[in-house]
Design a protein around this motif. Sequence first.
Motif, mmCIF file in Angstrom:
data_model
loop_
_atom_site.group_PDB
_atom_site.id
_atom_site.type_symbol
_atom_site.label_atom_id
_atom_site.label_comp_id
_atom_site.label_asym_id
_atom_site.label_seq_id
_atom_site.Cartn_x
_atom_site.Cartn_y
_atom_site.Cartn_z
ATOM 1 N N LEU A 921 -0.380 50.700 27.181
ATOM 2 C CA LEU A 921 0.644 50.385 28.178
ATOM 3 C C LEU A 921 1.013 48.909 28.168
ATOM 4 C CD1 LEU A 921 -0.812 52.570 31.106
ATOM 5 C CD2 LEU A 921 1.121 53.116 29.617
ATOM 6 N N ASP A 922 0.650 48.190 27.103
ATOM 7 C CA ASP A 922 0.961 46.760 26.910
ATOM 8 C C ASP A 922 0.322 45.879 27.980
ATOM 9 O OD1 ASP A 922 2.429 47.533 24.753
ATOM 10 O OD2 ASP A 922 4.366 47.471 25.800
ATOM 11 N N PHE A 923 -0.754 46.358 28.601
ATOM 12 C CA PHE A 923 -1.445 45.555 29.609
ATOM 13 C C PHE A 923 -2.640 44.889 28.925
ATOM 14 C CE2 PHE A 923 -3.591 45.629 34.051
ATOM 15 C CZ PHE A 923 -3.171 44.332 34.274
ATOM 16 N N TYR A 924 -2.328 43.977 27.969
ATOM 17 C CA TYR A 924 -3.359 43.385 27.138
ATOM 18 C C TYR A 924 -4.268 42.464 27.945
ATOM 19 C CZ TYR A 924 0.028 44.908 23.641
ATOM 20 O OH TYR A 924 0.914 45.633 22.894
ATOM 21 N N ALA A 925 -3.689 41.657 28.799
ATOM 22 C CA ALA A 925 -4.503 40.710 29.573
ATOM 23 C C ALA A 925 -5.501 41.459 30.449
ATOM 24 C CB ALA A 925 -3.598 39.814 30.420
ATOM 25 N N GLY A 926 -5.066 42.557 31.065
ATOM 26 C CA GLY A 926 -5.987 43.341 31.892
ATOM 27 C C GLY A 926 -7.107 43.951 31.069
ATOM 28 N N ALA A 927 -6.780 44.448 29.887
ATOM 29 C CA ALA A 927 -7.809 45.042 29.030
ATOM 30 C C ALA A 927 -8.838 44.001 28.624
ATOM 31 C CB ALA A 927 -7.162 45.661 27.797
ATOM 32 N N ILE A 928 -8.374 42.793 28.281
ATOM 33 C CA ILE A 928 -9.300 41.743 27.848
ATOM 34 C C ILE A 928 -10.159 41.266 29.010
ATOM 35 C CG2 ILE A 928 -9.440 39.399 26.939
ATOM 36 C CD1 ILE A 928 -6.911 40.000 25.319
ATOM 37 N N SER A 929 -9.545 41.048 30.176
ATOM 38 C CA SER A 929 -10.314 40.577 31.333
ATOM 39 C C SER A 929 -11.362 41.596 31.747
ATOM 40 C CB SER A 929 -9.365 40.271 32.496
ATOM 41 O OG SER A 929 -8.655 41.438 32.886
ATOM 42 N N LEU A 930 -11.019 42.886 31.704
ATOM 43 C CA LEU A 930 -11.997 43.924 32.049
ATOM 44 C C LEU A 930 -13.153 43.929 31.049
ATOM 45 C CD1 LEU A 930 -12.993 46.395 33.605
ATOM 46 C CD2 LEU A 930 -11.480 47.808 32.187
ATOM 47 N N THR A 931 -12.840 43.848 29.783
ATOM 48 C CA THR A 931 -13.887 43.881 28.766
ATOM 49 C C THR A 931 -14.804 42.671 28.886
ATOM 50 O OG1 THR A 931 -12.314 45.004 27.321
ATOM 51 C CG2 THR A 931 -14.311 44.127 26.309
ATOM 52 N N LEU A 932 -14.225 41.504 29.155
ATOM 53 C CA LEU A 932 -15.048 40.302 29.318
ATOM 54 C C LEU A 932 -15.984 40.424 30.515
ATOM 55 C CD1 LEU A 932 -12.457 37.472 28.543
ATOM 56 C CD2 LEU A 932 -14.479 38.083 27.200
ATOM 57 N N LEU A 933 -15.481 40.992 31.593
ATOM 58 C CA LEU A 933 -16.330 41.126 32.787
ATOM 59 C C LEU A 933 -17.443 42.154 32.538
ATOM 60 C CD1 LEU A 933 -16.866 40.271 35.661
ATOM 61 C CD2 LEU A 933 -15.311 42.074 36.444
ATOM 62 N N VAL A 934 -17.129 43.248 31.875
ATOM 63 C CA VAL A 934 -18.159 44.252 31.569
ATOM 64 C C VAL A 934 -19.250 43.637 30.701
ATOM 65 C CG1 VAL A 934 -18.623 46.400 30.347
ATOM 66 C CG2 VAL A 934 -16.633 46.227 31.833
ATOM 67 N N ALA A 935 -18.849 42.868 29.703
ATOM 68 C CA ALA A 935 -19.832 42.224 28.839
ATOM 69 C C ALA A 935 -20.701 41.249 29.620
ATOM 70 C CB ALA A 935 -19.127 41.508 27.691
ATOM 71 N N SER A 936 -20.079 40.496 30.516
ATOM 72 C CA SER A 936 -20.834 39.523 31.311
ATOM 73 C C SER A 936 -21.775 40.214 32.286
ATOM 74 C CB SER A 936 -19.860 38.607 32.056
ATOM 75 O OG SER A 936 -20.553 37.720 32.910
ATOM 76 N N GLU A 937 -21.291 41.264 32.957
ATOM 77 C CA GLU A 937 -22.127 41.964 33.934
ATOM 78 C C GLU A 937 -23.276 42.716 33.274
ATOM 79 O OE1 GLU A 937 -22.034 42.155 37.330
ATOM 80 O OE2 GLU A 937 -20.649 40.482 37.201
ATOM 81 N N SER A 938 -23.090 43.090 32.026
ATOM 82 C CA SER A 938 -24.162 43.826 31.351
ATOM 83 C C SER A 938 -25.364 42.947 31.054
ATOM 84 C CB SER A 938 -23.634 44.413 30.037
ATOM 85 O OG SER A 938 -23.380 43.380 29.102
ATOM 86 N N ASP A 939 -25.173 41.639 31.115
ATOM 87 C CA ASP A 939 -26.254 40.709 30.756
ATOM 88 C C ASP A 939 -26.162 39.483 31.642
ATOM 89 O OD1 ASP A 939 -28.358 39.517 29.417
ATOM 90 O OD2 ASP A 939 -27.087 38.719 27.817
ATOM 91 N N ARG A 940 -26.447 39.691 32.917
ATOM 92 C CA ARG A 940 -26.289 38.587 33.866
ATOM 93 C C ARG A 940 -27.233 37.439 33.571
ATOM 94 N NH1 ARG A 940 -25.490 41.450 39.829
ATOM 95 N NH2 ARG A 940 -23.463 42.431 39.377
ATOM 96 N N GLY A 941 -28.374 37.735 33.014
ATOM 97 C CA GLY A 941 -29.307 36.676 32.674
ATOM 98 C C GLY A 941 -28.963 35.957 31.393
ATOM 99 N N ASN A 942 -27.887 36.384 30.736
ATOM 100 C CA ASN A 942 -27.427 35.768 29.487
ATOM 101 C C ASN A 942 -28.534 35.745 28.434
ATOM 102 O OD1 ASN A 942 -25.164 34.893 28.199
ATOM 103 N ND2 ASN A 942 -25.229 32.791 28.961
#
Length: 1368
Positions: A921-942
């Motif tokens: 649906l050409d909502f690229y920014a939303g797709a990227i922001s969601l993926t970045l947040l999922v990656a960050s939340e999956s490893d809060r302790g980094n």
Amino acid sequence: MAFQTPQRPLPGAFFNTPAASRPAPPHFLSRRPAAASAASQQQASGSMQAQSPQSRLDAQNQSVAPIQRAARTINEVLLKEANFPDLDSYVRQGTSSDYELPDLRTEPARAPFQRSKLYDIPDIIFQQWDQAGLCTKMGLFAELNHAWVTVDNALYLWDYTNPNPEIIGFEEQNNAITAVKLVIPRMGVFVTTITHLLVVATTAEILLLGIESSLGPSGVRTISLYNTRMSLPTRGTNVSHIEGSPATGRIFFTTDTETDVYELTYQQEEKWFASRCAKVNHTESGYAALLPAIWNNKTKEKIKDILVDDSRKLLYTLSSESTIRTYYMDTATSLQLVIEKKRGEFLRDISHMTVPSILLTNNISIVTISTVTAQEGSKLHLMAVTSTGCRLFLSATRGYSYLVAHGAPQSMQVQHIKFPPRRTAETPPQHPNQQQGLQLSQVGDQAIEISSQALSTTRAGFRFAPGLFFDFVEKVGRDGKDALFLAGPDTGRIAAEARGMAGQSSKYYEHGCWIELNSKMEDVGLVTKAFAASVNPLGFGNELAVQFDEPISEIAILTDTGVHVIRRRRLVDIFAAAIRMSGTNELFNTEVKRFTRQYGLEETAATALAVACGQGNDVSPSSPSAENSRVARINDPVTLEQARKAFVEHGGHPILNDNGVAETIVQAIDNVVPSARHQGLALYMGRLVRSLWKSSVITVKSHPVDQSVIVVESTVPVEKLKSVQEELIKLQKFLEKNQSFIEGLAAPDVQQRVATQQAEVALRGEHQAMYSLQKLNTSIIEGISFVQMLFDERVDEIWSNLADNTRQNFAGLTYELLFANEQGKELAKTLVKAIVNRNIANGSNVDTVAEALRRRCGTFCSADDVIIFKAQEQLKKASEVGPKTEMGRNLLNESLRLFLQVANALSLDNLHNATEMFAGLDFYAGAISLTLLVASESDRGNTALAWVNEGMPGHDARYDAYRFRKDCYELIHRIITLVDQAGNQQPEYVDGRPSISSMKRAEANSVVHDSDDELFHYDLYQWYLEQGWTDRLLHTKSPFVVSFLSKEARHNVDRADLLWRFYVFQQDFFAAATVQHELAQSAFQIPLARRIEYLSRAKANANTQSGGTGRQTRQVLLHQISELLEVANIQDEVLHRFRSDGRVPAQTKEDNILKLDHQVLTLTELFNGYTDPGEYFDLSLLILESSNHRNTADINATWQLYIESTHQDVLNNPDGAQQPYEAIVNVVREMSHRLKNSQATFSPVIMIPLIEIYGYENQNNIGPQNWIVDLFISVNFPFETILGLIQEMYQNDVAPFVGGNKRTLAEHMIYTTEQWFQDCIRGNKRLFGSEENAHDIVGLLNYLERNTTQALAHRANTLVGKITRSYQ
């Protein structure tokens, strides 16, 4: 003179004149080769596989590890239960008489058997009985809950469990009935509704009646008789015994006058040479079977019993002479006699096993036999009961081995003798003629009673798996009424002893009791299904394992007054009754200690917990003859409280294994041995779920009518699932209610409750173990709810909508995986999503469906899952509306907002689907922001970043977090590719304004570059480089670029090149120079020429003004670069000289070239390793100069060697066009430039005497007369210095300038003075620098005029005149 090199310290060895050393390696460049790092990374990547996203949430979902630990405990419990000793291990070769006989007058609670019901015979049956003329018989069809009686030619059946039964009669024939047997028909002969065949033998024929059995809604079983019109004439022989083979449907019978075994064959239709029914005599062949009885020489021996063992394809008969014959059913139609064992042979076997006993003499007889199936024992085949109550366990062998597979045995022998129990107060009185006294047999340190006549005279004895023994004894003065002795294996004691003896029990423990029948036994039958805790001998007899999972064994006994139902009591029932009747606390503690002593702490804890959860049963009311008597749960509060007290207070304590080595408390906890209370909880849970733990959730098969239709059914009956769940819920409530009282279950407050660190660690370990089981219990409850909910839906439709790989995983899903494995839970969530999608497609509201799912099984459908479903629903609507409409954009933003709320719960599949739809649906920014947040939340302790920073060590738990984040980043890579593709297809500007595609690209790039996820940036830049997008990386304005390239530069020279290029692009020339300087010093495989290039670029960059860098700092760096560049240039010269040096062996040259064409060496290494041994004297002088070496002797010796070497080279070259002096002139002039007329290495003090002496000794009168002085003047030695040093040599008589040789020096002094004078005149300089110098020179010339040749005196006089005139 010879030029000798003096012994001297090496350059750099002087404290005051250190040699220039190679600078230290840069801080960000590793000395480890890049290949090693790559190998380490590859090893880390290959050491683990990506797991489900829940495994990455260790910090957020602390229940994962405990559930898996508890599942491991359950598996260990089930394995231990499955390893219960097989029958052969404790009924071994020998004798025994181990019984525990509780006194039922004082200890009725400990009785191993109990009469649960007594059903009266209907009056109408007695009425028919009274009208009997010739014969009557009675029997049981216990598996159908029916009894039967024959009255002459009539057969009557009734449901003995029904208070007002319907009498089913069969009176359609006129002959007296001699035998009746219920058998299983052969498959394919009758319709499927015919489940059994009733074989009725009369004096004239054998009839086959079909029986249809079914259970009504209320649980009442009904049967119907059907006349199959199949019969076999018996021609005057009376059939006495009938037996069927359930596996094959074969029917065997014997008569009351012989030992032959006949088979009744039957088929569906008549054939040309075979009728529907026929008789086959398997024991006689040929004409003997056709002869009349008066001509047939047969004894009066007849068959008393006949049995079939389908597990071994064997048929046994017992004759009136106590002879046991064994037949082998090799094929579906054959029957072969393989063993005939007579009573005398039994007695001979017995004589080798025990001392003579009054119970085993020639007067005994074998009254009954019972089979031991192959599933129960591999050695034991049969149990024979003697008239004295002894049980003979028989084994059959083939050759020299026991039968462990199908095959015909060859011999049979007595394996074990179980003697009757001792006489007790409850034992019925014996016959006056029976012998008195006690006879013992000593076996080891155990005395076995071998003379008890408690079971004399036994009329019949029956054995039911796993060893339940019913012995009916005739006693004097009882008016024909039987006394019933019951015994069964004491499973708890056998298991307890086996745990202490590596899986084996040494004794055949039994407990028994007497039950008064007040009537005579007519038949015995097993009401429940045959016991089997396992399909193999190992674990088969474990009654403890199935006491909560399988129906309790019940045996019906038909007497002349009614049907007695005897119930085998479970250990939990005995314990419940015992503590209920204990009364006082003292008696209660006594009972608990007795159980602990006999069965162990773990079994006692498990039993007490089961009773506390309401598992104990007992017959209520106490009189089983009452109409309302029933088996009921023991739920009175006092008993439950006593059981709770036993579990809480007598459950033991955890123990810390001091032999375990642990560095931290966390590691030490793994060495804790949990308490018996924990083991008891695990035992109870394992026994509750044993039947479904390893079972698959579904069974997929084709529809019986339409094979193309797939039918999905529950492997475990839904009612079974419901009952297990109910018991687990009771357990959950019990644990929650008593959490504060159970040690280890509540969070341990170790500061107040323990005194030592060992106790603290032990308590923590106990808490983890108990908590794990509690979490697993909750997971099982919710898992069963999920399965129930799944089958409430249309499973077939859900199955058809699943992907192929999901179907495969679903078909292989077991309850263990569902309850305790993350992959199973993820699959369940996939199924939940399928359920939701199906309901949404059917028009149901997602909130309603999701809330119902969350309420019933929250683990599989949490609140986060509900939000995910809503977000997916919004996204689906947006795709339907379109992204270019305002509603579509609002739906996209709302979907993104919902997804962002549950980013920590999104699985990779959900994320992939969402981003794919967003990108579509050409909502690229939303797709990227969601993926970045999922990656960050999956490893809060980094932890993933820390793992990468540590070099990606292999076999590290943090790899899971890295792998998941890596998968997320790869999604972003695909999105960026889509953005670029979309941007390339449209112009960047339309009518002077940015196009929509360029705006979307800018939005996506903004989200990417504004991210603070350092690991993402590292991955992104790595991807850029893999795609060849170097310029894109250099144009990226982000602080992470420097960090990424700096870390990559440690093991990758190309990344280091990119780093200084990035600095130059950003006009940070000082940083670029620093990187280039460090690259030149690095251990990378960089050739020397490239290192010199790095240093040259670094020198230029260091000279360039950079913002934020002070001048002093730049000068320091510039000085370091210049010094290193100087050394590198010298090394480069050494390298080229070494390559062209023909004196060096090829291998040595190759090795040294590799070393020289690599890192910049120190001056000391170059001097000692190359220039000095290689006699590269010019380069040695350069090294001495660069190292600031000031030892004149060393320098002088090097020059001497250099001049000597140059002179010799010219002489050795006869084709040379120059004289030696010319070569020396060229060398000295060249070195003056290279050494920059250094006052240390090109000092006139060294050079002038050296050249003067060389010229006189080697080149005297060769070449121009004053070439030496001209050389000195050409290298810019001052005239004053030249003249002074020659004068000093002249005055000091320096050899060889002595005597007449001094005129050479005199001539050089006069020539020097002349050239000096001319230089002053040409340059209009002050003559000789000063009048004082002129005066001294005039004096020198006057001296020479007086002391030299006439020609030189004339020149000196002439020059003095010129000087004098110049001052006039």
